[in-house]
Design a protein around this motif. Sequence first.
Motif, PDB file in Angstrom:
ATOM      1  N   GLU A   1      -0.974  28.960 -16.934  1.00  0.00           N
ATOM      2  CA  GLU A   1      -1.465  27.933 -17.840  1.00  0.00           C
ATOM      3  C   GLU A   1      -1.411  26.569 -17.181  1.00  0.00           C
ATOM      4  O   GLU A   1      -2.342  25.763 -17.284  1.00  0.00           O
TER       5      GLU A   1
ATOM      6  N   ALA B   1      -4.231  26.369 -14.711  1.00  0.00           N
ATOM      7  CA  ALA B   1      -5.525  26.207 -15.381  1.00  0.00           C
ATOM      8  C   ALA B   1      -5.685  24.782 -15.834  1.00  0.00           C
ATOM      9  O   ALA B   1      -6.769  24.190 -15.722  1.00  0.00           O
ATOM     10  N   ILE B   2      -4.592  24.217 -16.371  1.00  0.00           N
ATOM     11  CA  ILE B   2      -4.676  22.833 -16.835  1.00  0.00           C
ATOM     12  C   ILE B   2      -4.955  21.918 -15.662  1.00  0.00           C
ATOM     13  O   ILE B   2      -5.766  21.001 -15.730  1.00  0.00           O
TER      14      ILE B   2
ATOM     15  N   ASN C   1      -8.513  22.243 -14.542  1.00  0.00           N
ATOM     16  CA  ASN C   1      -9.415  21.616 -15.506  1.00  0.00           C
ATOM     17  C   ASN C   1      -9.430  20.124 -15.278  1.00  0.00           C
ATOM     18  O   ASN C   1     -10.496  19.479 -15.299  1.00  0.00           O
ATOM     19  N   GLU C   2      -8.249  19.581 -15.034  1.00  0.00           N
ATOM     20  CA  GLU C   2      -8.183  18.139 -14.800  1.00  0.00           C
ATOM     21  C   GLU C   2      -8.935  17.767 -13.513  1.00  0.00           C
ATOM     22  O   GLU C   2      -9.662  16.773 -13.467  1.00  0.00           O
TER      23      GLU C   2
ATOM     24  N   ALA D   1     -11.408  19.408 -12.194  1.00  0.00           N
ATOM     25  CA  ALA D   1     -12.845  19.574 -12.425  1.00  0.00           C
ATOM     26  C   ALA D   1     -13.399  18.383 -13.163  1.00  0.00           C
ATOM     27  O   ALA D   1     -14.513  17.905 -12.869  1.00  0.00           O
ATOM     28  N   ILE D   2     -12.631  17.888 -14.124  1.00  0.00           N
ATOM     29  CA  ILE D   2     -13.094  16.724 -14.883  1.00  0.00           C
ATOM     30  C   ILE D   2     -13.210  15.520 -13.972  1.00  0.00           C
ATOM     31  O   ILE D   2     -14.189  14.778 -14.004  1.00  0.00           O
TER      32      ILE D   2
END
Length: 510
Positions: free
Chosen positions: A34, A37-38, A41-42, A44-45
Amino acid sequence: MNNILLILLSCFIGIIFGWLGRWLYAKFKLTSVEQKAIRLNEEAIKEAEAKSKELLLETRDQLLKEQQQQEREARERRIELQRSERRLTQKEENLEHKQAELDAIKKQLGDWEGNLSKKEQEIAEKEGSLITELERIAGLSADEAKNIIMETMYNDARRDAQLMINKIEQEAQLSADKKARDIVVTSIQRLATEVVSDATVSSVNLPSDEMKGRIIGREGRNIRTLETLTGVDVIIDDTPEAVVISCFDPVRKEIARVALERLVQDGRIHPARIEEVVNKVSKEVGRIIADEGEKVIFDLGVHNVSPEMIRALGRLYFRTSYGQNVLNHSKEVAILSGMIASEVGANSEMAIRAGLLHDIGKGTETESDANHAEMGAEMAKRLGEDPKIVNAILAHHNDTEPQTLEAVIVQIADAISAARPGARRETLDNYIKRLESLEHIAESFEGVDKAYAIQAGRELRILVNNDQVNDDGAKEIAKGIASRIEAELRYPGRIKVTIIREMRVVEYAR
């Protein structure tokens, strides 16, 4: 029992601790995924925000470039429009200037037209006064002057018409010459006789030189008998295995030759035997003469020929002229004459008869100082031949002027038969050299423009310069050329020298 319980309890406790450890490990792994993934995601943003900013910057730069390009194109179009406006303005100014000039020219033309009308009127008045004055001075009215002018124009028109007639006649003459050449060439092509040079044999071969003594005989009686009976000269010299027979008469020569050959083959040579053989051979040669004469008139389809004429034709079988058999030559001339006559619309039968008999004088048995054309014409006249035939025989060597078209045709056919290479015993090179020598001799004289050897070298036609040579000079040139030909060349028969002196007037219409 206690041990079993202990074991079972131990297994149960182990299972519980294993499951608890597995659960703790799974929970730890889940927490780690997790967090990853977080984190992803950060990231990717953040990356998307960076790319969007970069794309936005690129789009802004592209828009700026396009805006600058459009402004530049707009500026160029404005400059071009300004140039076009300036050109149009200049053209309008030029048109206005030219229109002003055109108006001035129109005005000037109007003034000139007015002046021209006045001048024409003045000229017409002066012309009328001049005509009146000319009539008074010349003593002629306008109609009389018009008649004089018309007569002058009529004379000019007649002169031009005569010039045109002369031109048409010249063209017709050229066409006639071409047609004549075509006829002659066609006739030669259709003639299919063999080109053979037959020479009368004047010697007899012997098997050995001992035979010469037997031919002479005791005290020469055999050779004297042979010469007396045949009218020939038998020449026995140092020539090995040969005896020469000499005689101007080809028939007597042939009789003596055949008789001597038979005597040599037989071996019995004495006066009685010689007389017997000569009489027998004479009859045989007489039959050959008659057969050959009848054969040629049958081949040519000639009728109503007297026996004496047939014998004269047959005698031509034993006669040669420059290696060409005279009978074959006469037959060939007859065929050519018939062909040419049929082409030009003349009497072909008369042309064939005249061509066959043109050399008949060479076959006569009489002795005379006249040439063969005169002897043949006299014989034909005596035997009742047509006067046109007599004229053709007499004129075939230009001893007299031809009076008919058939006589001219016989002249042409005789020249064709005698002149073609191989027909007579004269090589083509010698023939050409003799013709060239004739022309060179003529051209060496001052005042001669051109010289042509024609009629197989029997005539030399010479064109002299009209300005350099007068009539008396032309006669002297002809005599000089004839003298040089006699002194420098060897040729059969005689050569006619013709001098042509003419005046030519040439005008050019431009």
